[in-house]
Design an enzyme around this catalytic site. Sequence first.
Site, PDB file in Angstrom:
ATOM      1  N   GLY A  11      18.861  51.428 178.239  1.00 20.27           N
ATOM      2  CA  GLY A  11      20.043  50.607 177.659  1.00 20.27           C
ATOM      3  C   GLY A  11      18.903  50.225 176.640  1.00 20.27           C
ATOM      4  N   MET A  12      19.251  49.041 176.122  1.00 24.00           N
ATOM      5  CA  MET A  12      19.156  48.908 174.271  1.00 24.00           C
ATOM      6  C   MET A  12      17.743  48.134 174.575  1.00 24.00           C
ATOM      7  SD  MET A  12      20.763  46.657 171.272  1.00 24.00           S
ATOM      8  CE  MET A  12      20.957  45.385 172.174  1.00 24.00           C
ATOM      9  N   LEU A  13      17.666  47.461 175.397  1.00 26.16           N
ATOM     10  CA  LEU A  13      16.426  46.747 176.431  1.00 26.16           C
ATOM     11  C   LEU A  13      15.972  46.992 176.948  1.00 26.16           C
ATOM     12  CD1 LEU A  13      14.921  43.876 175.356  1.00 26.16           C
ATOM     13  CD2 LEU A  13      15.888  43.075 177.899  1.00 26.16           C
ATOM     14  N   TRP A  62      25.844  45.104 183.760  1.00 26.81           N
ATOM     15  CA  TRP A  62      27.219  45.093 183.432  1.00 26.81           C
ATOM     16  C   TRP A  62      27.087  44.421 182.194  1.00 26.81           C
ATOM     17  CZ3 TRP A  62      32.323  47.589 184.927  1.00 26.81           C
ATOM     18  CH2 TRP A  62      32.796  47.437 185.034  1.00 26.81           C
ATOM     19  N   TYR A 126      31.874  37.060 183.098  1.00 24.17           N
ATOM     20  CA  TYR A 126      30.289  38.059 182.650  1.00 24.17           C
ATOM     21  C   TYR A 126      29.438  37.295 182.997  1.00 24.17           C
ATOM     22  CZ  TYR A 126      25.989  39.489 179.882  1.00 24.17           C
ATOM     23  OH  TYR A 126      25.442  39.530 179.321  1.00 24.17           O
ATOM     24  N   LYS A 130      26.084  36.844 185.899  1.00 21.30           N
ATOM     25  CA  LYS A 130      24.594  36.640 185.428  1.00 21.30           C
ATOM     26  C   LYS A 130      24.058  35.999 186.196  1.00 21.30           C
ATOM     27  CE  LYS A 130      23.162  39.145 182.855  1.00 21.30           C
ATOM     28  NZ  LYS A 130      21.947  39.886 182.852  1.00 21.30           N
ATOM     29  N   TRP A 152      22.532  37.586 171.793  1.00 17.78           N
ATOM     30  CA  TRP A 152      22.142  37.219 170.015  1.00 17.78           C
ATOM     31  C   TRP A 152      21.723  39.285 170.211  1.00 17.78           C
ATOM     32  CZ3 TRP A 152      24.764  34.637 166.169  1.00 17.78           C
ATOM     33  CH2 TRP A 152      25.882  34.025 166.448  1.00 17.78           C
TER      34      TRP A 152
HETATM   35  N1  LIG Z   1      23.558  42.672 173.941  1.00 13.43           N
HETATM   36  C1  LIG Z   1      22.693  41.324 174.148  1.00 13.43           C
HETATM   37  O1  LIG Z   1      23.436  40.641 172.965  1.00 13.43           O
HETATM   38  C2  LIG Z   1      22.534  40.521 175.199  1.00 13.43           C
HETATM   39  C3  LIG Z   1      22.810  39.215 175.112  1.00 13.43           C
HETATM   40  C4  LIG Z   1      22.158  38.458 176.211  1.00 13.43           C
HETATM   41  C5  LIG Z   1      21.423  38.677 177.806  1.00 13.43           C
HETATM   42  N2  LIG Z   1      22.014  40.606 177.975  1.00 13.43           N
HETATM   43  C6  LIG Z   1      21.095  41.070 178.607  1.00 13.43           C
HETATM   44  O2  LIG Z   1      20.054  41.413 178.336  1.00 13.43           O
HETATM   45  C7  LIG Z   1      19.794  42.630 179.628  1.00 13.43           C
HETATM   46  C8  LIG Z   1      19.553  44.055 178.429  1.00 13.43           C
HETATM   47  O3  LIG Z   1      21.229  43.701 177.884  1.00 13.43           O
HETATM   48  P1  LIG Z   1      21.523  45.531 177.030  1.00 13.43           P
HETATM   49  O4  LIG Z   1      21.930  44.863 176.402  1.00 13.43           O
HETATM   50  O5  LIG Z   1      19.952  46.503 176.621  1.00 13.43           O
HETATM   51  O6  LIG Z   1      22.185  46.400 177.796  1.00 13.43           O
HETATM   52  P2  LIG Z   1      22.592  47.565 177.817  1.00 13.43           P
HETATM   53  O7  LIG Z   1      22.349  48.476 175.836  1.00 13.43           O
HETATM   54  O8  LIG Z   1      23.973  47.294 178.158  1.00 13.43           O
HETATM   55  O9  LIG Z   1      21.962  48.576 178.970  1.00 13.43           O
HETATM   56  C9  LIG Z   1      22.146  48.247 180.608  1.00 13.43           C
HETATM   57  C10 LIG Z   1      21.896  49.529 180.613  1.00 13.43           C
HETATM   58  O10 LIG Z   1      21.546  49.129 181.980  1.00 13.43           O
HETATM   59  C11 LIG Z   1      22.279  50.134 182.791  1.00 13.43           C
HETATM   60  N3  LIG Z   1      23.481  49.700 183.856  1.00 13.43           N
HETATM   61  C12 LIG Z   1      24.519  49.780 184.104  1.00 13.43           C
HETATM   62  N4  LIG Z   1      24.977  49.506 185.342  1.00 13.43           N
HETATM   63  C13 LIG Z   1      23.872  50.344 186.240  1.00 13.43           C
HETATM   64  C14 LIG Z   1      23.466  50.266 187.484  1.00 13.43           C
HETATM   65  N5  LIG Z   1      24.056  50.260 188.638  1.00 13.43           N
HETATM   66  N6  LIG Z   1      22.378  50.462 188.175  1.00 13.43           N
HETATM   67  C15 LIG Z   1      21.422  51.161 187.002  1.00 13.43           C
HETATM   68  N7  LIG Z   1      21.642  50.369 185.561  1.00 13.43           N
HETATM   69  C16 LIG Z   1      23.123  49.836 185.159  1.00 13.43           C
HETATM   70  C17 LIG Z   1      23.902  50.691 181.630  1.00 13.43           C
HETATM   71  O11 LIG Z   1      23.307  51.776 181.518  1.00 13.43           O
HETATM   72  P3  LIG Z   1      25.127  52.286 181.446  1.00 13.43           P
HETATM   73  O12 LIG Z   1      24.969  52.725 180.248  1.00 13.43           O
HETATM   74  O13 LIG Z   1      24.844  54.232 182.260  1.00 13.43           O
HETATM   75  O14 LIG Z   1      26.112  51.832 182.474  1.00 13.43           O
HETATM   76  C18 LIG Z   1      22.281  50.971 180.894  1.00 13.43           C
HETATM   77  O15 LIG Z   1      21.991  51.542 180.901  1.00 13.43           O
HETATM   78  C19 LIG Z   1      21.021  42.500 180.307  1.00 13.43           C
HETATM   79  O16 LIG Z   1      20.516  42.048 181.783  1.00 13.43           O
HETATM   80  C20 LIG Z   1      21.424  41.658 179.687  1.00 13.43           C
HETATM   81  O17 LIG Z   1      22.591  41.131 180.622  1.00 13.43           O
HETATM   82  C21 LIG Z   1      21.703  40.981 176.925  1.00 13.43           C
END
Ligand SMILES: NC(=O)c1ccc[n+]([C@@H]2O[C@H](COP(=O)([O-])OP(=O)(O)OC[C@H]3O[C@@H](n4cnc5c(N)ncnc54)[C@H](OP(=O)(O)O)[C@@H]3O)[C@@H](O)[C@H]2O)c1
Length: 298
Positions: A11-13, A62, A126, A130, A152
Amino acid sequence: MTRWLVTGAGGMLGTDMVAALTSSGAAVTGLDRAGLDVTDAAAVTDAIARGRPDVVVNCSAWTAVDDAEASEDQALAVNAGGAANLAAACAGLGTRLVQVSTDYVFAGDADRPYSEDDIPAPRTAYGRTKLAGERAVLDRLPGLGFIVRTAWLYGAHGPSFAGTMIKLENQRPTVDVVDDQHGQPTWTVDVARQIIALVNSTAAPGIYHATSSGQTTWFGLAREIFGLLGADPARVRPIPSSALSRPAPRPAYSVLGHSAWAGSGLAPIGDWRTALRRALPELVAAQRPGNRQGAPVG
Ligand SMILES: NC(=O)c1ccc[n+]([C@@H]2O[C@H](COP(=O)([O-])OP(=O)(O)OC[C@H]3O[C@@H](n4cnc5c(N)ncnc54)[C@H](OP(=O)(O)O)[C@@H]3O)[C@@H](O)[C@H]2O)c1
């Protein structure tokens, strides 16, 4: 040497988490969804028993906020069930777990920054899933569980609002952006470095807020991006959230306070504008592969 395992590493992070650990010289294993599905309890137990990491950073989630409204059970399975599986596997081995969480655990209607111990009151599916993930970790791993809330996010390895604005600046004469939601744009690289500093410090386990300092609106962020790209910020026009209809309500105010860092001896992530300026060349390169020099491009 501390051994790290990063889940959701595709994922992104997660991508920047693995990269930051690698460049810090740490021993790190990154597992993407194909490498470890966190909803599979047996696979999680097996991966942690075999890898014997000292620290697990759970970046899997998710993250489709609107889709979660109609699929809350599936979101819960990943965001709470996955966290619970990891916490249970870590508990028996004395492994520390960093659970990444979100500003969406709060109601988003405050008029001052949310502190780490404010009472959560999520208004979206969501956010509820979480929050259940946070509780699963805190309940199962007292003394070993870290909750790191962020918000964000933008980064080079996934879709984000910042990336969309960089694309649209190149494609449209004007863009309309909501100006009544307040938050803290935060670079994934800063969150990754903050997590490493946290785990490597003597900070007590508990809840930490890893967002940039300061605050703005999506409109303010878009204007800042246009300015950094050398484009006219007046091409970004403000609209109210009521102009967009979305399944999940968006928080009007989800600024997070950073007081827990003081107790740990660590500085919070700095000003959002400074971080954006540092990140921009990487973001531009990801969005406009032909322009690898990065900003300014306008
Ligand atoms: N993006 C934001 O603005 C934001 C803001 C606040 C908090 N966060 C938190 O930051 C964290 C990282 O978020 P992100 O932005 O990097 O999200 P992301 O890019 O959607 O990354 C999440 C990753 O988790 C994977 N994933 C989904 N279901 C899974 C499973 N059952 N087992 C293993 N991996 C699974 C996804 O794979 P697939 O792509 O194959 O589904 C994806 O690679 C998360 O906890 C999110 O809640 C994000």
